[in-house]
Design a protein around this motif. Sequence first.
Motif, short mmCIF file in Angstrom:
data_model
loop_
_atom_site.label_atom_id
_atom_site.label_comp_id
_atom_site.label_asym_id
_atom_site.label_seq_id
_atom_site.Cartn_x
_atom_site.Cartn_y
_atom_site.Cartn_z
N VAL A 1 1.01 1.14 -4.15
CA VAL A 1 -0.28 1.71 -4.53
C VAL A 1 -0.26 3.22 -4.36
O VAL A 1 -0.79 3.96 -5.19
CB VAL A 1 -1.41 1.09 -3.68
CG1 VAL A 1 -2.73 1.82 -3.91
CG2 VAL A 1 -1.56 -0.40 -4.01
N ASP A 2 0.36 3.71 -3.29
CA ASP A 2 0.29 5.12 -2.97
C ASP A 2 1.48 5.49 -2.08
O ASP A 2 2.09 4.61 -1.45
CB ASP A 2 -1.03 5.41 -2.24
CG ASP A 2 -1.34 6.90 -2.13
OD1 ASP A 2 -0.73 7.69 -2.86
OD2 ASP A 2 -2.20 7.26 -1.30
N SER B 1 0.82 -1.20 0.00
CA SER B 1 0.00 0.00 0.00
C SER B 1 0.85 1.25 0.00
O SER B 1 0.46 2.29 -0.54
CB SER B 1 -0.92 0.01 1.22
OG SER B 1 -1.84 -1.03 1.17
N GLU C 1 -10.60 -8.45 -9.82
CA GLU C 1 -11.43 -7.25 -9.76
C GLU C 1 -12.78 -7.58 -9.18
O GLU C 1 -13.35 -6.85 -8.36
CB GLU C 1 -11.60 -6.65 -11.15
CG GLU C 1 -12.39 -5.35 -11.13
CD GLU C 1 -12.38 -4.64 -12.46
OE1 GLU C 1 -13.21 -4.99 -13.31
OE2 GLU C 1 -11.53 -3.75 -12.65
N ALA D 1 -5.98 -3.58 -11.08
CA ALA D 1 -5.95 -2.66 -12.22
C ALA D 1 -4.57 -2.65 -12.87
O ALA D 1 -4.45 -2.63 -14.10
CB ALA D 1 -6.34 -1.25 -11.77
N ALA D 2 -3.52 -2.68 -12.06
CA ALA D 2 -2.16 -2.73 -12.61
C ALA D 2 -1.94 -4.03 -13.38
O ALA D 2 -1.34 -4.04 -14.45
CB ALA D 2 -1.14 -2.59 -11.48
N LEU E 1 -9.60 -1.15 -1.49
CA LEU E 1 -8.97 -0.06 -2.24
C LEU E 1 -7.60 -0.46 -2.78
O LEU E 1 -7.36 -0.35 -3.99
CB LEU E 1 -8.90 1.20 -1.38
CG LEU E 1 -10.25 1.83 -1.05
CD1 LEU E 1 -10.06 3.06 -0.17
CD2 LEU E 1 -11.00 2.21 -2.32
N PRO E 2 -6.65 -0.91 -1.96
CA PRO E 2 -5.37 -1.32 -2.54
C PRO E 2 -5.48 -2.55 -3.43
O PRO E 2 -4.77 -2.66 -4.43
CB PRO E 2 -4.49 -1.60 -1.33
CG PRO E 2 -5.42 -1.79 -0.20
CD PRO E 2 -6.62 -0.97 -0.49
N ALA F 1 1.78 0.06 -11.45
CA ALA F 1 1.59 0.18 -12.90
C ALA F 1 2.94 0.35 -13.60
O ALA F 1 3.17 -0.24 -14.67
CB ALA F 1 0.66 1.35 -13.21
N ARG G 1 -7.99 -3.38 -5.41
CA ARG G 1 -8.45 -2.94 -6.73
C ARG G 1 -7.32 -2.30 -7.53
O ARG G 1 -7.20 -2.51 -8.74
CB ARG G 1 -9.60 -1.92 -6.58
CG ARG G 1 -10.93 -2.52 -6.22
CD ARG G 1 -12.04 -1.49 -6.42
NE ARG G 1 -13.29 -1.97 -5.85
CZ ARG G 1 -13.82 -1.55 -4.71
NH1 ARG G 1 -13.19 -0.62 -4.01
NH2 ARG G 1 -14.96 -2.04 -4.27
N ALA G 2 -6.48 -1.52 -6.86
CA ALA G 2 -5.37 -0.88 -7.56
C ALA G 2 -4.38 -1.92 -8.08
O ALA G 2 -3.84 -1.78 -9.19
CB ALA G 2 -4.66 0.10 -6.62
N THR H 1 5.27 3.01 -8.78
CA THR H 1 3.92 2.49 -8.68
C THR H 1 3.86 1.09 -9.28
O THR H 1 4.73 0.70 -10.08
CB THR H 1 2.92 3.38 -9.44
OG1 THR H 1 3.19 3.30 -10.85
CG2 THR H 1 3.02 4.83 -8.97
#
Length: 240
Positions: free
Chosen positions: A42-43, A10, A234, A79-80, A72-73, A50, A75-76, A48
């Motif tokens: 993630v943040d 995270s 997802e 997504a990556a 939240l993390p 991605a 999903r990120a 990152t």
Amino acid sequence: MSRVLIVGSSGTHSADGRANVSRLINAVRREAHGLDVADGYVDQQSPTLAEVVRTTAGPRAIVPLLLTRDPLPLRAMVAAARQDPSVSVTAPIGPDWVLAEIGVQRLMEAGARPDDTIVLAADAVTDEAAVEDVSKAARLLSAVWGGRVHVGTLAGLDADLGDAIDVARAYGKRVVVSSYVLTSGVAHDQMLLCGADVVTAPLVPPGAPDQRLVGLVLARARSRSGWLSADDGEHRAAHG
């Protein structure tokens, strides 16, 4: 071509937390025979996830350094992974028996006694799947500790930590908080101020990382039965 293990975190503003996670990742790298190891966030930190996916190739597994299915993390991370069909996301590292064993070690290091009232404290939980994971973590800790374990969280859908400590005090014993957080940071700082008699160190404190935790990360990466496809991940992140 070597498979790539991407340790997904995270991220944290805490300098101590960053250092402790970095030591864990380096320990994983030393033990990851046959795997190339990269780290992504993630943040709050770089690179990152991605960026790591874009700059690596071949079969890759993102292993979430998450103690629950925090939506939240997760999903990120999913997504990556969707940038490339060669990337999968494994189940998070928690809950797990290994974490319960380390949690009991932290209790013993903190001076917890058999007659203490134990409260497992987790960060905010905003998803039913994460609530289930915190409950499972408490059951595993209870089984290894050999006594009842209450549950409290900093915010969200489960019992508030302050309320859980108030209930625990009704037993007339010392209240010991078992910190179900990976490392130092805002969440652990809040636990230290929660009013318990004793608060344990995080699962990854300063110093050499626990080899059991290193093995858990590697086991997630190498066990394809635990992998999620991007689409499945997802769905699970969204629905628990």
